[in-house]
Design a protein around this motif. Structure first.
Motif, short mmCIF file in Angstrom:
data_model
loop_
_atom_site.label_atom_id
_atom_site.label_comp_id
_atom_site.label_asym_id
_atom_site.label_seq_id
_atom_site.Cartn_x
_atom_site.Cartn_y
_atom_site.Cartn_z
N GLY A 104 -53.83 -94.47 64.94
CA GLY A 104 -52.95 -95.07 65.59
C GLY A 104 -52.13 -95.51 64.49
N ARG A 105 -52.09 -95.66 63.06
CA ARG A 105 -51.61 -95.59 62.16
C ARG A 105 -50.88 -94.57 61.30
NH1 ARG A 105 -55.17 -101.03 59.20
NH2 ARG A 105 -54.35 -102.63 61.23
N ARG A 106 -50.78 -93.76 61.37
CA ARG A 106 -50.79 -92.54 60.56
C ARG A 106 -49.17 -92.41 60.99
NH1 ARG A 106 -55.10 -88.21 61.69
NH2 ARG A 106 -53.51 -87.55 63.79
N THR A 107 -48.45 -92.08 60.17
CA THR A 107 -47.00 -91.62 60.06
C THR A 107 -46.38 -90.42 61.27
OG1 THR A 107 -46.27 -92.46 58.55
CG2 THR A 107 -43.91 -91.70 59.27
N ALA A 108 -46.18 -90.47 62.46
CA ALA A 108 -45.58 -89.69 63.21
C ALA A 108 -43.88 -88.96 62.56
CB ALA A 108 -46.01 -89.42 64.47
N VAL A 109 -44.19 -90.03 62.31
CA VAL A 109 -42.10 -89.81 62.35
C VAL A 109 -41.31 -90.46 60.82
CG1 VAL A 109 -39.63 -90.33 63.71
CG2 VAL A 109 -41.28 -89.46 64.99
N GLU A 110 -40.49 -90.16 60.27
CA GLU A 110 -39.58 -90.78 59.57
C GLU A 110 -38.26 -90.80 60.31
OE1 GLU A 110 -40.42 -90.42 55.21
OE2 GLU A 110 -42.49 -90.32 55.40
N VAL A 111 -37.63 -92.08 60.17
CA VAL A 111 -36.38 -91.78 60.77
C VAL A 111 -35.25 -93.04 59.52
CG1 VAL A 111 -35.11 -93.21 62.35
CG2 VAL A 111 -36.57 -92.75 62.88
N PRO A 112 -34.15 -91.12 59.19
CA PRO A 112 -33.47 -91.81 57.96
C PRO A 112 -32.64 -92.83 58.75
CG PRO A 112 -32.79 -90.29 59.21
CD PRO A 112 -34.37 -90.35 59.46
N GLY A 113 -32.18 -93.78 56.77
CA GLY A 113 -30.75 -95.13 57.54
C GLY A 113 -30.39 -95.47 56.25
N GLU A 114 -29.79 -96.33 56.74
CA GLU A 114 -28.22 -96.59 56.14
C GLU A 114 -28.94 -96.86 54.66
OE1 GLU A 114 -25.70 -99.20 56.99
OE2 GLU A 114 -25.18 -97.90 58.56
N SER A 115 -30.41 -97.98 54.78
CA SER A 115 -31.01 -98.57 53.15
C SER A 115 -32.21 -98.22 53.58
CB SER A 115 -31.33 -100.50 54.06
OG SER A 115 -30.62 -100.61 54.49
N GLY A 116 -32.86 -96.72 54.03
CA GLY A 116 -33.89 -96.13 53.66
C GLY A 116 -34.41 -95.39 54.66
N ARG A 117 -35.36 -94.83 54.41
CA ARG A 117 -36.19 -94.55 56.14
C ARG A 117 -37.20 -95.01 56.55
NH1 ARG A 117 -35.56 -90.08 55.85
NH2 ARG A 117 -35.91 -87.97 55.22
N LEU A 118 -37.28 -94.85 57.71
CA LEU A 118 -37.96 -96.35 59.17
C LEU A 118 -39.47 -95.54 58.93
CD1 LEU A 118 -39.02 -98.54 60.46
CD2 LEU A 118 -37.77 -97.53 62.02
N ARG A 119 -39.90 -95.92 58.67
CA ARG A 119 -41.51 -94.50 59.18
C ARG A 119 -42.39 -95.38 60.32
NH1 ARG A 119 -44.02 -95.27 53.28
NH2 ARG A 119 -42.52 -92.86 52.73
N VAL A 120 -42.48 -94.03 61.02
CA VAL A 120 -42.77 -95.16 63.19
C VAL A 120 -44.24 -94.47 62.79
CG1 VAL A 120 -42.02 -94.74 65.12
CG2 VAL A 120 -40.39 -95.22 63.34
N THR A 121 -44.86 -95.46 63.38
CA THR A 121 -46.59 -94.69 63.79
C THR A 121 -46.98 -93.82 64.91
OG1 THR A 121 -47.34 -96.10 64.99
CG2 THR A 121 -47.67 -96.82 62.43
N GLU A 122 -47.76 -92.80 64.88
CA GLU A 122 -47.99 -92.41 66.17
C GLU A 122 -48.55 -93.23 67.09
OE1 GLU A 122 -51.50 -89.69 65.25
OE2 GLU A 122 -50.46 -88.56 64.38
N GLY A 123 -48.77 -94.45 67.54
CA GLY A 123 -48.88 -95.45 68.39
C GLY A 123 -47.78 -95.95 68.58
N VAL A 124 -47.00 -96.15 67.87
CA VAL A 124 -45.36 -96.11 68.60
C VAL A 124 -44.77 -95.21 69.54
CG1 VAL A 124 -42.78 -96.59 68.01
CG2 VAL A 124 -45.14 -98.55 66.80
N VAL A 125 -44.62 -93.69 68.96
CA VAL A 125 -44.50 -92.28 69.59
C VAL A 125 -44.96 -92.47 70.32
CG1 VAL A 125 -43.90 -89.92 69.30
CG2 VAL A 125 -43.76 -91.97 66.92
N ASP A 126 -46.41 -92.83 70.98
CA ASP A 126 -46.85 -92.07 71.75
C ASP A 126 -46.59 -93.99 72.77
OD1 ASP A 126 -49.93 -91.62 73.21
OD2 ASP A 126 -49.51 -93.86 73.29
N ARG A 127 -46.69 -95.11 73.16
CA ARG A 127 -46.54 -95.97 73.39
C ARG A 127 -44.30 -94.98 73.98
NH1 ARG A 127 -47.96 -101.88 74.81
NH2 ARG A 127 -49.71 -100.44 73.72
N LEU A 128 -43.88 -95.29 73.38
CA LEU A 128 -42.68 -94.47 73.56
C LEU A 128 -42.72 -93.29 74.51
CD1 LEU A 128 -39.92 -95.13 70.54
CD2 LEU A 128 -39.74 -96.08 72.75
#
Length: 137
Positions: A41-65
């Motif tokens: 549940g805590r593994r990173t599924a997606v890394e989203v590039p942003g202005e201040s760096g990268r946002l790591r989104v876990t598999e749990g968040v992607v699953d819920r979305l």
């Protein structure tokens, strides 16, 4: 028993106290399964590039979305059976109404989920939709 009496002084509590003193063994493999589920549940599924760096989104968040998008956007006659994220890939199991073209319904849902995740996360996600059952109208 009157209202003033302590309910725990009731002799029927003796059986409860005896059961509470007995050690209950942990079922074999339970701890390992729980730890794997927590780690997954805590593994990173997606890394989203942003202005201040990268946002790591876990598999749990992607699953819920993905679950939310699937429930909201499923075509008529398509029922969501399960959604899971495995190694960064969204897997969706569905049941389709008898008479629908299963492949077309699955592809329409796949596009909807993929587009929704892309809008929410800002990056493309791999989505697989599998028809696992047919239900009557």
């Amino acid at each position: 028993m009157t209202e003033a009496e302590d309910p725990e002084s009731d002799p029927r509590w003796d059986a409860v106290r005896a059961a509470a003193r007995r050690r209950v063994p942990t079922p074999p493999g339970l701890v390992e399964r729980v730890l794997r589920a927590v780690a997954r549940g805590r593994r990173t599924a997606v890394e989203v590039p942003g202005e201040s760096g990268r946002l790591r989104v876990t598999e749990g968040v992607v699953d819920r979305l993905a679950r939310t998008i699937a429930a909201d956007r499923a075509p008529f006659g398509v029922r969501i059976s399960a959604v899971a994220v495995e190694d960064g890939v969204v897997q969706v199991l569905v049941s389709v109404r008898f008479g629908l073209i299963a492949g077309a319904a699955a592809e329409a849902l796949r596009r909807e989920i993929s587009a929704g995740l892309s809008r929410q996360l800002g990056v493309a996600s791999v989505v697989n939709v599998h028809v696992v059952d047919v239900h009557p109208g």
